[in-house]
Design a protein around this motif. Structure first.
Motif, short mmCIF file in Angstrom:
data_model
loop_
_atom_site.label_atom_id
_atom_site.label_comp_id
_atom_site.label_asym_id
_atom_site.label_seq_id
_atom_site.Cartn_x
_atom_site.Cartn_y
_atom_site.Cartn_z
N LEU A 196 -7.73 9.99 7.50
CA LEU A 196 -7.40 8.99 6.07
C LEU A 196 -6.03 8.55 5.92
CD1 LEU A 196 -8.70 7.66 3.39
CD2 LEU A 196 -8.14 9.55 2.27
N MET A 197 -5.82 7.30 5.85
CA MET A 197 -4.54 6.65 5.24
C MET A 197 -4.83 5.78 4.21
SD MET A 197 -2.22 4.20 7.28
CE MET A 197 -0.78 3.42 6.58
N ILE A 198 -3.72 6.13 3.29
CA ILE A 198 -3.78 5.31 2.03
C ILE A 198 -2.22 4.90 2.10
CG2 ILE A 198 -3.75 5.36 -0.62
CD1 ILE A 198 -5.46 7.97 -0.23
N SER A 199 -2.41 3.16 1.78
CA SER A 199 -0.93 2.78 1.52
C SER A 199 -0.97 2.07 0.24
CB SER A 199 -1.17 1.44 2.48
OG SER A 199 0.06 0.65 2.47
N THR A 206 7.37 -6.66 1.76
CA THR A 206 7.53 -8.07 2.36
C THR A 206 7.91 -7.99 3.89
OG1 THR A 206 9.87 -8.43 1.89
CG2 THR A 206 8.19 -9.38 0.34
N GLY A 207 7.80 -9.15 4.54
CA GLY A 207 8.45 -9.31 5.95
C GLY A 207 7.43 -8.43 6.93
N GLY A 208 7.98 -7.94 8.04
CA GLY A 208 7.38 -7.08 9.07
C GLY A 208 6.62 -5.75 8.34
N VAL A 209 7.22 -5.32 7.42
CA VAL A 209 6.41 -4.21 6.78
C VAL A 209 5.21 -4.39 6.14
CG1 VAL A 209 6.67 -2.36 4.98
CG2 VAL A 209 8.57 -2.91 6.27
N SER A 215 -0.25 -2.76 5.51
CA SER A 215 -1.64 -3.43 5.05
C SER A 215 -2.74 -3.07 5.90
CB SER A 215 -1.37 -4.87 5.40
OG SER A 215 -0.15 -5.71 4.44
N ILE A 216 -2.42 -1.91 6.55
CA ILE A 216 -3.71 -1.51 7.48
C ILE A 216 -4.21 -0.05 7.26
CG2 ILE A 216 -2.99 -2.73 9.20
CD1 ILE A 216 -1.61 -0.57 10.72
N GLY A 217 -4.19 0.34 6.04
CA GLY A 217 -4.49 1.49 5.38
C GLY A 217 -6.30 1.58 5.25
N ASP A 218 -6.62 2.72 5.15
CA ASP A 218 -8.06 2.51 4.85
C ASP A 218 -8.29 2.23 3.51
OD1 ASP A 218 -9.56 4.01 7.14
OD2 ASP A 218 -7.79 5.68 6.56
N TYR A 219 -7.43 2.45 2.54
CA TYR A 219 -7.35 1.96 1.26
C TYR A 219 -5.85 1.48 0.91
CZ TYR A 219 -11.21 4.66 -0.23
OH TYR A 219 -12.60 5.57 -0.08
N ASN A 220 -5.66 0.08 0.65
CA ASN A 220 -4.54 -0.53 0.56
C ASN A 220 -4.52 -0.91 -1.10
OD1 ASN A 220 -3.84 -0.72 3.17
ND2 ASN A 220 -5.37 -2.38 3.36
N PHE A 221 -3.54 -0.07 -1.66
CA PHE A 221 -3.09 -0.36 -3.19
C PHE A 221 -1.95 -0.94 -3.29
CE2 PHE A 221 -5.79 3.78 -3.23
CZ PHE A 221 -7.20 3.18 -3.40
N GLN A 254 -2.88 -10.73 -4.86
CA GLN A 254 -3.47 -10.31 -3.60
C GLN A 254 -4.75 -9.51 -3.83
OE1 GLN A 254 -2.06 -11.52 -1.01
NE2 GLN A 254 0.24 -11.18 -0.99
N LEU A 255 -4.90 -9.06 -5.01
CA LEU A 255 -6.30 -8.56 -5.50
C LEU A 255 -7.44 -9.38 -5.52
CD1 LEU A 255 -7.87 -5.94 -6.22
CD2 LEU A 255 -6.97 -6.34 -8.45
N GLU A 256 -7.04 -10.55 -6.23
CA GLU A 256 -7.98 -11.57 -6.40
C GLU A 256 -8.65 -12.21 -4.95
OE1 GLU A 256 -8.42 -15.99 -8.82
OE2 GLU A 256 -6.61 -14.49 -9.25
N HIS A 257 -7.61 -12.26 -4.11
CA HIS A 257 -7.91 -12.95 -2.80
C HIS A 257 -8.30 -11.67 -1.88
CE1 HIS A 257 -6.08 -15.96 -5.22
NE2 HIS A 257 -6.57 -16.86 -4.23
N GLY A 258 -8.57 -10.49 -2.20
CA GLY A 258 -8.96 -9.63 -1.29
C GLY A 258 -7.88 -8.66 -0.25
N GLN A 259 -7.00 -9.04 -0.77
CA GLN A 259 -6.01 -8.44 0.17
C GLN A 259 -5.46 -7.07 -0.16
OE1 GLN A 259 -4.56 -10.19 2.88
NE2 GLN A 259 -6.36 -11.49 2.21
N VAL A 260 -5.60 -6.55 -1.32
CA VAL A 260 -5.41 -5.02 -1.56
C VAL A 260 -6.84 -4.73 -2.31
CG1 VAL A 260 -2.88 -5.27 -1.99
CG2 VAL A 260 -4.57 -5.64 -4.09
N ASP A 261 -6.89 -3.46 -2.36
CA ASP A 261 -8.16 -2.89 -2.89
C ASP A 261 -8.25 -2.84 -4.53
OD1 ASP A 261 -9.77 -2.68 -0.34
OD2 ASP A 261 -8.24 -1.23 0.09
N LYS A 262 -7.02 -2.49 -4.83
CA LYS A 262 -6.88 -1.94 -6.47
C LYS A 262 -5.44 -2.01 -6.84
CE LYS A 262 -8.23 1.61 -9.74
NZ LYS A 262 -9.21 0.66 -10.51
#
Length: 284
Positions: A196-199, A206-209, A215-221, A254-262
Motif C-alpha cells: 500500500l502506498m499513500i501520497s 508542482t512540476g516533476g514531483v 500522483s501515483i499512490g493507491d490513495y492520493n490525498f 483537484q478533488l472536484e475534478h477527480g485528481q485527488v481522493d480526499k
C-alpha cells in the motif's frame, strides 16, 4: 495645599520619557498569518500544527515537525540521513546554496525518510521539506525516495509520502528529471508486490514531483488549499489563451475534478491515516 498647586503639579510617572515606556516584543514571539494577516502568539500557531485559528490556512511545516505530529512517540527511525547532493554539472554557486540550506534547516537534503508507527501501524515514510531548496527534486531526493520504497517492499509494510516541492532541481539538469522515472518505477515494483502506498500532497506540489511519485499512490490525498499542478498558471493561460478559474490547481479544485481522493485537514491527518492503515493491515 492650594487647589491650583494640586492640579498644576506633574505626576511622577508623567515625566517618564515615552520611549522608555515602550515594552520591547521579543523576536519570534508573534506570527502573522500569510492568508488573513491576523497576528497570533507563535505558541498558538505551533500548538495548532501551524494552522491559522482564524481562517484555517495551513502554513508550511518542517519535515521534523510533521514527523513529530504523526508518528507514535519513540517509534521513528531515520534512513539514509547522510545522503547528500553533489554538483555533477559544476553549476555556479550550487554547492554554496546547498550548504546554506543545510545550515538553515539542519537537514542534509530536502527530504527525511525512515520508518515508524502511526496509531500502532508500522510504515515506511518520506516527508519533503520546502525550506530546503523549495523542496526541489534532485538526484539525492530521488535516491532517498527509491531506497525508502524498496525498504518498504522488502519489509512488506505500507509506504506514505508527504510531498512539498517546486519541481525538478534545474542545477542538476537531466539527472534531476531522471528521478521521475526512477521513483515511478520503484512505486510500480512496490505496488506489484501487493503493498500500500499513500501520497499526501501539501503546499506546493508542482512540476516533476506532481507528475511522478506524488500522483501515483493507491490513495492520493491533499491538505486544504495546497497548490497542486505541473505548469504554472500564467504559462497555461498564455498557452490556451483563456482565463482560468480563481481556484485552479488548488486541492479543492483537484478533488472536484477527480485528481485527488480526499482533502484532509491537518488536525485530522493522523487519525485518518491510522484508520486507513488499520483497514489495510487488519490491525497488525
Amino acid at each position: 495645599m492650594p487647589l491650583k498647586d494640586f492640579f498644576g503639579k506633574r505626576k511622577k510617572y508623567a515625566s517618564i520619557p515615552s520611549e522608555k515606556a515602550k515594552v520591547d516584543v521579543p523576536e519570534g514571539l508573534m506570527q502573522k498569518c500569510d492568508n488573513c494577516k491576523q497576528i497570533y502568539y507563535r505558541k498558538e500557531i505551533v500548538k495548532s500544527l501551524y494552522v491559522c485559528p482564524n481562517c484555517g490556512y495551513h502554513h508550511p511545516m518542517t519535515a521534523w515537525t510533521r514527523i513529530e505530529s504523526l508518528f507514535d512517540e519513540g517509534t521513528f527511525t531515520e534512513w539514509d540521513a547522510g545522503l547528500t547532493s553533489a554538483n555533477p554539472l559544476d553549476f555556479p554557486d550550487y554547492e554554496t546554496k546547498i550548504k546554506k540550506d543545510r545550515q538553515k534547516t539542519g537537514l542534509n537534503e530536502g527530504i527525511v525518510t525512515g520508518t515508524g508507527a502511526i496509531e500502532g501501524n508500522q510504515v515506511a515514510f518520506a516527508v519533503m521539506d520546502s525550506n530546503f531548496r523549495m523542496g526541489s527534486m534532485g538526484s539525492a531526493i530521488g535516491e532517498k525516495i527509491a531506497r525508502a520504497i524498496e525498504n518498504a517492499r522488502e519489509e512488506s509494510i505500507p509506504f506514505i509520502i508527504f510531498t512539498a516541492s517546486g519541481g525538478a532541481r534545474m542545477q542538476e539538469g537531466l539527472l534531476s528529471l531522471m528521478q521521475m522515472a526512477k521513483t515511478s518505477f520503484a512505486v510500480k515494483r512496490f505496488r506489484d508486490s501487493g503493498n500500500l502506498m499513500i501520497s499526501v500532497m501539501t503546499h506546493p506540489t508542482t512540476g516533476g514531483v506532481s507528475a511522478s511519485f506524488a500522483s501515483i499512490g493507491d490513495y492520493n490525498f491533499a491538505e486544504p488549499g495546497a497548490l497542486i499542478g505541473f505548469a504554472g498558471r500564467r504559462i497555461i493561460e498564455q498557452t490556451i489563451r483563456e482565463k482560468l478559474p480563481n481556484d485552479f490547481q488548488t486541492a479543492e479544485f483537484q478533488l472536484e475534478h477527480g485528481q485527488v481522493d480526499k482533502v484532509i485537514h491537518r488536525h485530522d491527518m493522523k487519525t485518518t491515516l491510522g484508520k486507513l492503515l488499520c483497514m489495510h493491515t487488519d490491525g497488525r
